[in-house]
Design a protein around this motif. Structure first.
Motif, PDB file in Angstrom:
ATOM      1  N   VAL A  56       0.684  -1.307  -0.017  1.00 17.00           N
ATOM      2  CA  VAL A  56      -0.040   0.055  -0.044  1.00 17.00           C
ATOM      3  C   VAL A  56       1.039   1.304   0.054  1.00 17.00           C
ATOM      4  O   VAL A  56       1.753   1.491   1.048  1.00 17.00           O
ATOM      5  CB  VAL A  56      -0.862   0.193   1.369  1.00 17.00           C
ATOM      6  N   VAL A  57       0.647   2.070  -0.817  1.00 17.43           N
ATOM      7  CA  VAL A  57       1.414   3.176  -1.162  1.00 17.43           C
ATOM      8  C   VAL A  57       0.257   4.535  -0.616  1.00 17.43           C
ATOM      9  O   VAL A  57      -0.763   4.670  -1.315  1.00 17.43           O
ATOM     10  CB  VAL A  57       1.941   3.771  -2.515  1.00 17.43           C
ATOM     11  N   GLY A  58       0.444   5.143   0.278  1.00 10.30           N
ATOM     12  CA  GLY A  58      -0.607   6.054   0.614  1.00 10.30           C
ATOM     13  C   GLY A  58       0.006   7.346   1.570  1.00 10.30           C
ATOM     14  O   GLY A  58       1.154   7.434   1.818  1.00 10.30           O
ATOM     15  N   ASN A  59      -1.014   8.145   2.080  1.00 12.59           N
ATOM     16  CA  ASN A  59      -0.408   9.009   3.130  1.00 12.59           C
ATOM     17  C   ASN A  59      -1.452   9.433   4.147  1.00 12.59           C
ATOM     18  O   ASN A  59      -2.623   8.771   4.255  1.00 12.59           O
ATOM     19  CB  ASN A  59      -0.128  10.532   2.116  1.00 12.59           C
ATOM     20  N   LEU A  60      -0.922  10.447   5.078  1.00 10.57           N
ATOM     21  CA  LEU A  60      -1.831  10.586   6.227  1.00 10.57           C
ATOM     22  C   LEU A  60      -2.592  11.690   6.087  1.00 10.57           C
ATOM     23  O   LEU A  60      -3.588  12.060   6.843  1.00 10.57           O
ATOM     24  CB  LEU A  60      -1.249  10.670   7.603  1.00 10.57           C
ATOM     25  N   VAL A  61      -2.346  12.454   5.146  1.00  8.44           N
ATOM     26  CA  VAL A  61      -2.952  13.728   4.739  1.00  8.44           C
ATOM     27  C   VAL A  61      -4.059  13.693   3.757  1.00  8.44           C
ATOM     28  O   VAL A  61      -3.869  12.882   2.468  1.00  8.44           O
ATOM     29  CB  VAL A  61      -2.121  15.045   4.513  1.00  8.44           C
ATOM     30  N   ALA A  62      -5.034  14.639   3.540  1.00  7.09           N
ATOM     31  CA  ALA A  62      -5.889  14.517   2.424  1.00  7.09           C
ATOM     32  C   ALA A  62      -5.231  15.482   1.480  1.00  7.09           C
ATOM     33  O   ALA A  62      -4.523  16.558   1.469  1.00  7.09           O
ATOM     34  CB  ALA A  62      -7.242  15.452   2.862  1.00  7.09           C
ATOM     35  N   GLY A  63      -5.284  14.704   0.273  1.00  5.06           N
ATOM     36  CA  GLY A  63      -4.690  15.486  -1.242  1.00  5.06           C
ATOM     37  C   GLY A  63      -3.208  14.769  -1.502  1.00  5.06           C
ATOM     38  O   GLY A  63      -3.084  13.728  -1.022  1.00  5.06           O
ATOM     39  N   GLY A  64      -2.664  15.224  -2.479  1.00  6.08           N
ATOM     40  CA  GLY A  64      -1.303  14.720  -3.057  1.00  6.08           C
ATOM     41  C   GLY A  64      -0.438  14.945  -2.204  1.00  6.08           C
ATOM     42  O   GLY A  64      -0.072  16.063  -1.649  1.00  6.08           O
ATOM     43  N   VAL A 167       3.761   8.369   2.165  1.00  4.77           N
ATOM     44  CA  VAL A 167       4.590   9.271   1.700  1.00  4.77           C
ATOM     45  C   VAL A 167       4.216  10.671   2.184  1.00  4.77           C
ATOM     46  O   VAL A 167       3.053  11.108   2.196  1.00  4.77           O
ATOM     47  CB  VAL A 167       3.940   9.527   0.118  1.00  4.77           C
ATOM     48  N   ILE A 168       5.234  11.391   2.428  1.00  3.15           N
ATOM     49  CA  ILE A 168       5.031  12.907   3.179  1.00  3.15           C
ATOM     50  C   ILE A 168       5.555  13.866   2.367  1.00  3.15           C
ATOM     51  O   ILE A 168       6.587  13.718   1.439  1.00  3.15           O
ATOM     52  CB  ILE A 168       6.047  12.752   4.485  1.00  3.15           C
ATOM     53  N   ASP A 169       4.730  15.072   2.093  1.00  2.00           N
ATOM     54  CA  ASP A 169       5.048  16.245   1.470  1.00  2.00           C
ATOM     55  C   ASP A 169       6.369  16.963   2.277  1.00  2.00           C
ATOM     56  O   ASP A 169       6.053  17.404   3.407  1.00  2.00           O
ATOM     57  CB  ASP A 169       4.039  16.961   1.229  1.00  2.00           C
ATOM     58  N   ARG A 172       5.363  20.770   2.983  1.00  5.69           N
ATOM     59  CA  ARG A 172       4.102  20.890   3.943  1.00  5.69           C
ATOM     60  C   ARG A 172       3.882  20.114   5.320  1.00  5.69           C
ATOM     61  O   ARG A 172       3.072  20.337   5.896  1.00  5.69           O
ATOM     62  CB  ARG A 172       2.690  20.963   3.107  1.00  5.69           C
ATOM     63  N   ARG A 173       4.575  18.840   4.883  1.00  2.00           N
ATOM     64  CA  ARG A 173       4.417  17.636   6.113  1.00  2.00           C
ATOM     65  C   ARG A 173       2.826  17.433   6.444  1.00  2.00           C
ATOM     66  O   ARG A 173       2.084  17.484   5.598  1.00  2.00           O
ATOM     67  CB  ARG A 173       5.551  18.056   7.088  1.00  2.00           C
ATOM     68  N   TYR A 174       2.715  17.616   7.895  1.00  2.00           N
ATOM     69  CA  TYR A 174       1.267  17.555   8.237  1.00  2.00           C
ATOM     70  C   TYR A 174       0.547  18.736   8.607  1.00  2.00           C
ATOM     71  O   TYR A 174      -0.483  18.780   9.266  1.00  2.00           O
ATOM     72  CB  TYR A 174       1.384  16.425   9.681  1.00  2.00           C
ATOM     73  N   GLY A 175       1.050  19.609   8.128  1.00  2.00           N
ATOM     74  CA  GLY A 175       0.330  21.033   8.260  1.00  2.00           C
ATOM     75  C   GLY A 175       0.168  21.471   9.656  1.00  2.00           C
ATOM     76  O   GLY A 175       1.154  21.481  10.187  1.00  2.00           O
ATOM     77  N   LEU A 179      -6.918  16.914  12.693  1.00  2.44           N
ATOM     78  CA  LEU A 179      -7.322  15.896  11.985  1.00  2.44           C
ATOM     79  C   LEU A 179      -8.406  16.670  11.153  1.00  2.44           C
ATOM     80  O   LEU A 179      -8.901  17.920  11.463  1.00  2.44           O
ATOM     81  CB  LEU A 179      -8.074  15.008  12.786  1.00  2.44           C
ATOM     82  N   LEU A 180      -8.914  15.873   9.999  1.00  5.15           N
ATOM     83  CA  LEU A 180     -10.048  16.763   9.224  1.00  5.15           C
ATOM     84  C   LEU A 180     -11.184  16.944   9.932  1.00  5.15           C
ATOM     85  O   LEU A 180     -11.555  16.337  11.044  1.00  5.15           O
ATOM     86  CB  LEU A 180     -10.450  15.656   8.265  1.00  5.15           C
ATOM     87  N   PRO A 181     -12.046  18.098   9.541  1.00  3.91           N
ATOM     88  CA  PRO A 181     -11.771  19.074   8.707  1.00  3.91           C
ATOM     89  C   PRO A 181     -10.782  20.310   9.163  1.00  3.91           C
ATOM     90  O   PRO A 181     -10.390  21.349   8.484  1.00  3.91           O
ATOM     91  CB  PRO A 181     -12.914  19.657   8.225  1.00  3.91           C
ATOM     92  N   ALA A 182     -10.365  20.261  10.648  1.00  9.20           N
ATOM     93  CA  ALA A 182      -9.578  21.407  11.354  1.00  9.20           C
ATOM     94  C   ALA A 182      -8.157  21.450  10.668  1.00  9.20           C
ATOM     95  O   ALA A 182      -7.617  22.311  10.830  1.00  9.20           O
ATOM     96  CB  ALA A 182      -9.821  21.196  12.626  1.00  9.20           C
ATOM     97  N   GLY A 183      -7.767  20.167  10.141  1.00  3.17           N
ATOM     98  CA  GLY A 183      -6.541  20.153   9.370  1.00  3.17           C
ATOM     99  C   GLY A 183      -6.595  18.984   8.426  1.00  3.17           C
ATOM    100  O   GLY A 183      -7.734  18.640   8.057  1.00  3.17           O
ATOM    101  N   PRO A 184      -5.383  18.747   7.803  1.00  5.54           N
ATOM    102  CA  PRO A 184      -5.376  17.889   6.643  1.00  5.54           C
ATOM    103  C   PRO A 184      -5.463  16.480   7.053  1.00  5.54           C
ATOM    104  O   PRO A 184      -5.287  15.489   6.099  1.00  5.54           O
ATOM    105  CB  PRO A 184      -4.122  18.385   5.964  1.00  5.54           C
TER     106      PRO A 184
END
Length: 337
Positions: A56-64, A167-169, A172-175, A179-184
């Motif tokens: 599984v390739v994924g991330n913890l944040v919403a978006g790319g 995968v971590i940006d 921007r990392r975790y902004g 948690l959503l929707p207060a954060g990404p």
């Protein structure tokens, strides 16, 4: 430059005040997500196996964050090691999201999803889109795939997995780390510690450095490919020129910065992630060349002319990362026995 439509709220990454309603909803979201995660960990909800290894390739944040380039690189490396990989994806943004579908390079992105069409075009492997990732993975195995790469899906716990890659940006990392929707965040940052590998997307930014336990991933841009046909051009062919740059990805500024790094004068046009383009979107009132990300280009093929160019990128990671990943996955013979 286009407006903020489809872009993350300012309070996620830009330090703006978090609205009270978002804070309240975030608490509810966290409780529900935590309960669901706990039920799977205690095996009160059961994960289903595909019958072959699943990565599984994924991330913890919403978006790319760079999942798609990494998925392409992973599939290519697995194939070079003798595996027969297939890709399972939800196909976010599809018009008929409830219908499972095989996707190839010629599939309409409105039906197959922009990222799955791009993945099929770049890799040539079997790609299956289905909201039910278990069904998608099993369909791939039935077609002869001996390893399934799941594009996104860290939170799709119903599909049992052998390896997880977060995968971590890098920028921007975790902004704001909420948690959503207060954060990404879809899950708390600590969830990344459960993943087998954590990959930091530094893009082309040489000032970013991976931290402890993180593997750096950087990008090498390919040539600009004329979408109406013709010979690819190196990005250097546009140096010193003004161009319209189009990006409907998680972080459009990465694409614009990459082009500027090649001496190109960018007129930026940012659209929301997974934006469905129509011809009017790209009528900018001038005859400058139009450079698009590959993900955007697959959705603009129907109205592309000789001014439109698709610019792809290739993900690169240290060789030690691939050695460690293949070692963790184990020998292919154990999966096919």
């Amino acid at each position: 430059m286009s407006g903020r439509a489809g872009q993350p709220p300012r309070h996620w990454y830009e330090g703006a005040r978090v609205p009270l309603y978002a804070q309240a909803l975030s608490a509810v979201y966290g409780a529900v997500a935590g309960l669901r995660r706990g039920l799977y960990r205690r095996r009160l909800l059961r994960a289903r196996h595909a019958g072959r290894p699943v990565v599984v390739v994924g991330n913890l944040v919403a978006g790319g964050s760079g999942k798609t380039p990494l998925t392409i690189a992973l599939v290519e490396r697995l194939r070079a090691a003798g595996w027969t990989p297939g890709i399972a994806s939800r196909g976010y943004g599809r018009a008929d999201a409830g219908t499972p579908r095989w996707v190839d390079a010629g599939t309409d992105p409105a039906l197959g999803g922009d990222e799955p069409v791009l993945l099929a075009a770049r890799t040539g492997v079997r790609v299956r889109v289905d909201r039910d990732r278990v069904a998608a993975a099993r369909a791939l195995v039935a077609e002869g795939c001996d390893v399934v790469v799941c594009d996104d899906g860290l939170q799709h716990y119903r599909l049992a997995r052998d390896l997880e890659i977060e995968v971590i940006d890098g920028r921007r990392r975790y902004g704001n780390r909420r948690l959503l929707p207060a954060g990404p965040l879809r899950e708390p940052p600590a969830r990344g510690g459960d993943c087998d590998f954590r990959v930091l997307n530094v893009g082309t930014d040489t000032d970013l450095a991976a931290g402890f336990g993180e593997w750096p991933m950087w990008f090498e841009p390919g040539p600009a490919r004329p979408m109406a046909g013709g010979r690819p051009l190196p990005l250097s062919a546009f140096a010193g020129q003004r161009v319209h740059a189009v990006a409907g990805i998680g972080d459009p500024e990465r694409f614009f910065a990459m082009l500027r790094g090649h001496g190109i004068a960018v007129v930026p046009h940012a659209f929301g992630d997974h934006h469905r383009y129509v011809a009017e979107d790209l009528r900018f009132g001038s005859d400058l060349p139009v450079l698009l990300t590959e993900k955007d280009a697959v959705k603009c093929r129907a109205f592309a002319n000789d001014r439109y160019f698709s610019v792809g990128i290739d993900a690169r990671l240290p060789e030690a990362f691939w050695i460690a990943l293949l070692d963790r996955l184990g020998p292919r013979s154990s999966a096919t026995a």
